[in-house]
Design an enzyme around this catalytic site. Structure first.
Site, PDB file in Angstrom:
ATOM      1  N   GLY A  96       5.514 -12.908  10.015  1.00  0.00           N
ATOM      2  CA  GLY A  96       4.788 -11.909  10.796  1.00  0.00           C
ATOM      3  C   GLY A  96       4.116 -12.503  12.024  1.00  0.00           C
ATOM      4  O   GLY A  96       3.493 -13.552  11.945  1.00  0.00           O
ATOM      5  N   CYS A 102       0.411  -5.323   5.551  1.00  0.00           N
ATOM      6  CA  CYS A 102      -0.093  -6.612   5.088  1.00  0.00           C
ATOM      7  C   CYS A 102      -1.444  -6.425   4.406  1.00  0.00           C
ATOM      8  O   CYS A 102      -2.392  -5.928   5.016  1.00  0.00           O
ATOM      9  CB  CYS A 102      -0.253  -7.609   6.236  1.00  0.00           C
ATOM     10  SG  CYS A 102      -0.909  -9.178   5.627  1.00  0.00           S
ATOM     11  N   GLY A 149      10.886  -8.304  -5.351  1.00  0.00           N
ATOM     12  CA  GLY A 149      11.255  -8.955  -6.613  1.00  0.00           C
ATOM     13  C   GLY A 149      12.735  -9.198  -6.824  1.00  0.00           C
ATOM     14  O   GLY A 149      13.142  -9.588  -7.924  1.00  0.00           O
TER      15      GLY A 149
END
Lengths: 305, 267
Positions: free
Chosen positions: A49, A133, A247
């Site tokens: 980022g 975020c 995941g």
């Protein structure tokens, strides 16, 4: 005769030879993993980022292991957009695969300025706008929790760039579909999800939270079922391509996301566990499609009936 | 390219050498050839998704001829517990060598190496490496600190010509009574007036803080090997940060784990 599998996919004008990307924040700026394999084999690379000004990030500790997962509180440490252009873009621009810059900001204006500056880079494939975020004081997640603020940020980026925009959504919301719809109506060309889930850990010796910011972002195999459900929901709500992540550790995980409707997937935490995970996942998807005698396009959303 | 290797290495030894301290040897020729003292391996301790992350473990020795890489580790949690139960003949999923090692002395240097507890592991490799070049005429004094006699290990691994080893225990049950940093101060006192020695250190943070303080007060070069929880181990995730003395943070895995003492803030 052996079926020649077509793994290619086009997401909002980004041409990928396979649907496997690496997730922002887990792959630095692409240098670290090139010791292990030719990263030109990836579908696309998403950078760490970026914010307009450089950011130091949060004080340590920044990572904490959890059952089948991990918490992080890195806090967007990055060299800022100018530092990125000078230090990282020269080598990234030589890659043969699409490079997508992930951007974040404290204010709507920050996102606009960062997007504008990056738009001047010839060869940059797209912007992934991080409105999710959880590890910063201002901005980030706050923008992704209400449809109105999500709309405002994406609109400001839309006005700053002609590059494809991918809105990266947070799972820490009640109605993910409303956020996705708002992002699309503001001009997002694609949606990516999920960012990390808000979590925390407490040190029982010091009897204090582990992280200085108390809460941190949960990722890894533990979050996969939540991510899959949210990808399913978003695919139902919007017509733009969806990039599924959260995941994904094996090719079977990746196939589940594609069956749920994702046009591409991103590998995050699994990179830390197994540096060649993205390659193994590409190979696994290919072998699966080969066995089924199908192409990638046939698989996208196939579980939706 | 390819400074770091991902390997499935044969485990040729994994034995307990002190309570909860294990000495493992693996066959990994590519790693043995490339490694330098102070670097580490990133090891997948189990085969399932929990514990998920690899464990960073310092290299304790290498042998380019046999291709052996050795580690000495302490069992502290689930990952290292699983590692301690791994049998010889099985494979170890390992990445390495990682990080920046200790800068080696050129010649005619006196090296004082201070280690505490499991911090002894990389120090064995370092002392051996310095002593392996007798033509450089470097001398080495290693000072190893442990809490008590039963915890002591490493003395036997350090019997090389040119290496003197001093052991300290907190309770005085073996060697000198006190901290290894007490001995460091004494050695520096004795060394006064000669060329400045170089200090190397690895061990618990309070010890490293003290070493840094002593080195700074005498204006002596010191290199510290730090430890931090890690995720990727290769510099991608920015999870293992240490505060830089100048600005921002440094990555323990990639910028370290060995730092010049003045580069980092340890508190």
């Amino acid at each position: 005769m052996k079926h020649d599998v077509d793994l290619s996919v086009n997401i909002a004008g980004i041409n990928m030879k396979n649907p496997v990307m690496v997730a922002s924040g887990t792959f630095g700026f692409g240098r670290e993993y090139s010791d292990f394999y030719d990263i030109n084999k990836l579908g696309a690379l998403v950078t760490k980022g970026l914010t307009f000004m450089p950011k130091n990030g949060n004080p340590p500790p920044r990572v904490h292991e959890t059952p089948a997962g991990m918490l992080n509180s890195v806090g967007l440490e990055n060299p800022g957009v100018q530092g990125f252009i000078e230090e990282e873009w020269p080598h990234l621009s030589e890659l043969a695969i699409p490079v997508i810059a992930n951007i974040d900001g404290d204010t709507v204006e920050d996102y606009h300025k960062t997007a504008k500056k990056l738009s001047s880079l010839e060869g940059l494939a797209a912007l992934e706008v991080n409105i999710s975020c959880p590890n910063v004081e201002k901005g980030g997640l706050a923008f992704g929790q209400e449809p109105e603020s999500a709309f405002e940020v994406i609109k400001a980026v839309r006005e700053a760039t002609r590059l494809p925009i991918i809105a990266k959504l947070s799972p820490n919301v009640t109605h993910i579909q409303k956020i996705a719809e708002a992002a699309v109506s503001a001009g997002a060309d694609a949606i990516s999800l999920i960012n990390t889930l808000l979590g925390m850990a407490i040190d029982i010796d010091t009897q204090q939270p582990i992280f200085s910011r108390k809460f941190a972002g949960l990722s890894g195999p533990a979050v996969k079922p939540v991510a899959l459900r949210m990808v399913w929901e978003v695919c139902e709500a919007v017509d733009v391509p969806v990039i599924g992540m959260g995941g994904i550790t094996t090719w079977q995980d990746a196939v589940e996301f594609i069956l749920a409707g994702a046009s591409a997937v991103a590998i995050g935490t699994a990179n830390f566990v197994n540096p060649t995970a993205p390659l193994e996942i590409i190979e696994g998807i290919k072998a699966y499609l080969d066995m089924k005698g199908r192409n990638l396009q046939d698989l996208i959303g196939a579980a939706r009936g | 390219m390819n400074n770091t290797v991902a390997a499935l290495a044969d485990i040729v030894q994994n034995k307990e050498i002190a309570p909860n301290i294990y000495h493992m040897k693996i066959k990994a020729l590519d790693i043995a050839k490339k490694a330098v003292p102070g670097q580490f391996l990133h090891i997948r301790c189990g085969k399932t998704l929990s514990p998920l992350l690899r464990r960073p473990i310092s290299i304790a020795d290498t042998d380019e001829k046999t291709g052996c890489v050795e580690i000495i580790y302490r069992v502290v949690g689930e990952g290292t517990r699983l590692l301690s139960q791994t049998l010889t003949g099985h494979k170890l999923d390992v990445i390495g060598p990682l990080g920046n090692g200790f800068p080696l002395p050129e010649k005619d240097a006196h090296c004082i190496i201070v280690a505490g507890g499991i911090g002894t592991a990389p120090i064995i490799y370092l002392a051996k490496k310095i002593a392996s070049e007798p033509k450089n005429k470097n001398s080495v004094t290693t000072v190893l600190g442990f809490t008590t006699k039963s915890e002591v290990f490493g003395e036997g691994y350090l019997k090389f010509p040119g290496v003197e080893t001093i052991i300290a225990t907190d309770d005085g049950s073996y060697g000198y009574k006190g901290f290894p940093t007490d001995i460091l101060e004494r050695l520096l006192q004795e060394h006064m007036g000669k060329t400045d020695p170089i200090i190397y250190s690895c061990g618990p943070k309070p010890m490293l803080i003290k070493v840094k303080e002593i080195a700074a007060s005498k204006n002596i070069r010191a290199y510290l090997s730090l430890e931090e929880h890690m995720a990727c181990g290769v510099g991608a995730c920015l999870g293992c940060s240490v505060k830089s003395s100048r600005k921002g943070y440094k990555k323990v895995c990639k910028d370290g784990p060995v730092f010049e003492a003045g580069e980092v803030e340890l508190c």
